[in-house]
Scaffold this active site. Structure first.
Site, short mmCIF file in Angstrom:
data_model
loop_
_atom_site.label_atom_id
_atom_site.label_comp_id
_atom_site.label_asym_id
_atom_site.label_seq_id
_atom_site.Cartn_x
_atom_site.Cartn_y
_atom_site.Cartn_z
N GLU A 93 0.51 -1.17 -0.04
CA GLU A 93 0.33 0.58 -0.05
C GLU A 93 0.93 1.55 -0.43
OE1 GLU A 93 -2.78 -0.36 2.98
OE2 GLU A 93 -4.02 -1.98 2.09
N GLU A 110 -4.42 -8.91 0.99
CA GLU A 110 -5.62 -8.42 2.03
C GLU A 110 -7.28 -8.72 1.57
OE1 GLU A 110 -4.31 -5.38 4.79
OE2 GLU A 110 -2.00 -5.56 4.07
C1 FCB Z 1 -4.36 -1.63 5.97
C2 FCB Z 1 -3.08 -2.04 5.87
C3 FCB Z 1 -2.95 -3.14 6.77
C4 FCB Z 1 -4.22 -3.28 8.13
C5 FCB Z 1 -5.31 -2.90 7.04
C6 FCB Z 1 -6.76 -3.26 7.81
O1 FCB Z 1 -4.41 -0.60 5.19
O2 FCB Z 1 -1.92 -2.92 4.32
O3 FCB Z 1 -2.03 -3.36 7.95
O4 FCB Z 1 -4.13 -2.50 8.81
O5 FCB Z 1 -5.65 -2.35 6.37
#
Ligand code: FCB
Length: 477
Positions: A173, A378
Site C-alpha cells: 500500500e 488483504e
Molecule cells: C491495510 C494495511 C494493514 C491493515 C489493514 C486493516 O491498509 O495494509 O496493515 O492495517 O489495512
C-alpha cells in the site's frame, strides 16, 4: 451448488512485522518510523505501541503450528527493515535474517507457502531523520535516496531467503506510505506536506522498480515478484458532472498515481494537471518511468470497502475517508472532494460492507494488466469481538463478510480474471496502526494481557474453505 475455486488457489492469511512481532529492541533491531510515531503522545489511540504487539517474535513456532492446524496453504508476512538492516544501509544483521529463515523453514515444513513483503511501512528511522554521525542524509520517502536504499535492502533479503521464498512483494500500500505518512500525517512519520506526499509517491514507484530489478537479479527464475496496492473502488455520489470529476480526481490520486508508472510507464496527464499548482513534478528524472514499469508477475490487491465521493459541498458530505481524523487532507490538489459514507452495513472501522467493490477492481485490473496474475493480498473486517463466558469467540459478522467477498472473487474468476490466491487480513488480532489495539481484524482472537490465542468461529469456517477449496452455503443469522 457450492462455489469451487481452481486447484492450487492459495488460501492464506496476512500480517505485518510491526503489527505483530514486538521485540522492538531485540537482536540489534533499531527504531522504525512507526516506533517513533507510536511513542509520540497523541499519535496512536490509547498511546499504544508495537513494542510487544502480539509477541510473534517469540511465539513464531506456535503461530505457524496454529496456521497449519487451521488448514492455511499460504502466509503473507513482512520483513522488518530495521531488524535486518538497522540503519537502512550497509550489511545485513544475521540475527535479524535468522528469524525470517526460521519462520520460512517452519512454514515450508508445515506445507504453507511463504509470501514475503519487503516493506509494510516500517522505514528505519535513520532514513527519515538522518544519522547523528552524518552518514545518512535522511528525508524519508520524499528523498530520492530512499528508493536506492530500499533496493539495496531488497537485495540483502533476496540473497538470504532466495532458496525458501517464491512469492515476493515489494511494497504494501504505497498510497498509505505517501499520503497518510506525508500528507494527512495520520501515519508515520506524521508529516503534513502535500508536495512531500507527491514526492514520496514517486520515490515509492521508483523504489518498487529498483527493488524489482534487485530481486530479479538475485532470485531464481521461478520467483514471482509483485506489489500490493490498495486501489480504491471509487464511485461518484451521483452522475452529476462535478461528482464524476471528483471520482476521476480520486481515481488518479489513489490508483493511477501507482498503476500509471507500474503498468503503463507514465504518470496520467490529469494527475499532473490536477497538481500543477503544487509542483511541476521535476523530481521525476529521465529513465524513472522505465525503471518503475518493470514487468509485474503478480498484482496484489488489498480491498476493504468502496469509496464514494462528490464535488465539494454536494450532498451530506464529510471529510471522513476511513483513514483517521486529521485537519490535513491526504489528497493533494483535490482537498475539496467530499467523501461519503455509503448506506448499509458497517464494520467496526465504519467501513461499509460491499463486495461489489472487490469484484469491480478485479475485473478492472484483469483488463488493465493482461498477463499479470492477480491476488487478493488483504481483505477482512474489524468487529468488536468478545469472548463468551466459556472462552469461545463467535464472529458471525466476519464469516458473512468473508463469504460475501469470496463469492465476489469467485464471480470475477468465472468472468475471466486470473486470480490465484486470497489472503485474509488478518491471521490474528494485532496493532492496527493509528487505532492501536482497539480494532480487531483477526480470525484468531488475542488476549493482549496473556497473549493467549483463540481461533474465532471465522477461523474454523475459513479453514474449511481452505481445505475444501469450496464456499459453503451462505451462513444464516
Ligand atoms: C491495510 C494495511 C494493514 C491493515 C489493514 C486493516 O491498509 O495494509 O496493515 O492495517 O489495512
Amino acid at each position: 451448488m457450492p462455489e469451487s475455486f481452481p486447484p492450487g488457489f492459495l488460501w492464506g492469511a496476512a500480517t505485518a512485522a510491526y503489527q505483530i512481532e514486538g521485540a522492538a529492541q531485540e537482536d540489534g533491531r533499531t527504531p522504525s518510523i512507526w516506533d517513533t510515531f507510536s511513542h509520540t503522545p497523541g499519535k496512536v489511540l490509547g498511546g499504544d505501541t508495537g513494542d510487544v504487539a502480539v509477541d510473534h517474535y517469540h511465539r513464531m513456532r506456535d503461530d505457524v503450528r496454529m496456521m497449519a492446524d487451521l488448514g492455511l496453504t499460504a502466509y503473507r508476512f513482512s520483513v522488518s527493515w530495521p531488524r535486518v538492516q538497522p540503519t537502512g544501509r550497509g550489511p545485513a544483521v544475521q540475527r535479524g535474517l535468522d528469524f525470517y529463515r526460521a519462520l520460512t523453514d517452519e512454514l515450508l515444513a508445515g506445507g504453507i507457502r511463504p509470501s514475503l513483503t519487503l516493506y509494510h511501512w516500517d522505514l528505519p528511522q535513520e532514513l527519515e531523520t538522518g544519522s547523528i554521525s552524518g552518514s545518512a542524509a535522511g528525508g524519508g520517502w520524499p528523498a530520492r535516496d530512499t528508493a536506492y536504499r530500499f533496493a539495496e535492502y531488497a537485495g540483502l533479503v533476496a540473497e538470504a531467503l532466495r532458496d525458501r521464498v517464491e512469492l515476493w512483494t515489494t511494497l504494501n500500500e504505497p498510497w498509505c506510505s505517501a499520503f497518510l505518512g506525508y500528507g494527512s500525517g495520520v501515519h508515520a512519520p506524521g508529516r503534513t506536506d502535500p508536495v512531500a506526499a507527491l514526492r514520496a509517491a514517486h520515490h515509492l514507484n521508483l523504489g518498487h522498480g529498483l527493488a524489482t530489478q534487485a530481486l530479479r537479479a538475485a532470485l531464481p527464475g521461478r520467483a514471482r515478484i509483485g506489489v500490493a496496492l490498495n486501489p480504491s473502488a471509487v464511485r461518484p455520489l451521483t452522475q452529476a458532472p462535478g461528482d464524476v470529476d471528483a471520482a476521476r480526481r480520486i481515481d488518479a490520486l489513489a490508483n493511477r498515481v501507482f498503476t500509471g508508472p507500474m503498468l503503463t510507464g507514465e504518470y496520467p496527464a490529469d494527475l499532473l494537471a490536477d497538481t500543477a499548482h503544487l509542483t511541476d513534478w521535476s523530481f521525476v528524472r529521465e529513465g524513472d518511468m522505465a525503471t518503475a514499469g518493470q514487468r509485474l508477475d503478480v498484482l496484489g490487491i488489498n480491498y476493504y470497502a468502496p469509496t464514494v465521493v462528490s464535488a465539494a459541498g454536494a450532498g451530506e458530505g464529510s471529510r471522513r475517508d476511513g483513514h483517521g481524523a486529521s485537519d490535513h487532507s491526504p489528497w493533494p490538489g483535490s482537498e475539496s472532494v467530499t467523501f461519503h459514507q455509503p448506506p448499509g452495513e458497517l464494520t467496526a472501522m465504519d467501513w461499509s460492507v460491499d463486495p461489489t467493490g472487490l469484484y469491480d477492481l478485479l475485473m478492472r485490473y484483469a483488463h488493465e494488466s493482461p498477463g499479470t496474475t492477480l491476488m487478493i493480498t488483504e481483505n477482512g473486517a474489524a468487529y468488536d469481538d468478545k469472548p463468551a463466558p466459556d472462552g469461545s469467540v463467535h464472529d458471525p459478522d466476519r464469516i458473512r463478510y468473508l463469504h460475501g467477498h469470496l463469492s465476489a472473487v469467485h464471480r470475477a474468476i468465472a468472468d475471466g480474471a486470473d486470480v490465484r490466491g486470497y489472503f485474509l487480513w488478518s491471521l490474528m488480532d494485532n496493532f492496527e496502526w493509528a487505532y492501536g489495539y482497539s480494532k480487531r481484524f483477526g480470525a484468531v482472537y488475542v488476549d493482549y494481557e496473556t497473549q493467549v490465542r483463540t481461533p474465532k468461529s471465522s477461523a474454523g469456517w475459513y479453514g474449511k474453505v481452505a481445505r475444501t477449496g469450496e464456499l459453503p452455503e451462505p451462513p444464516v443469522g
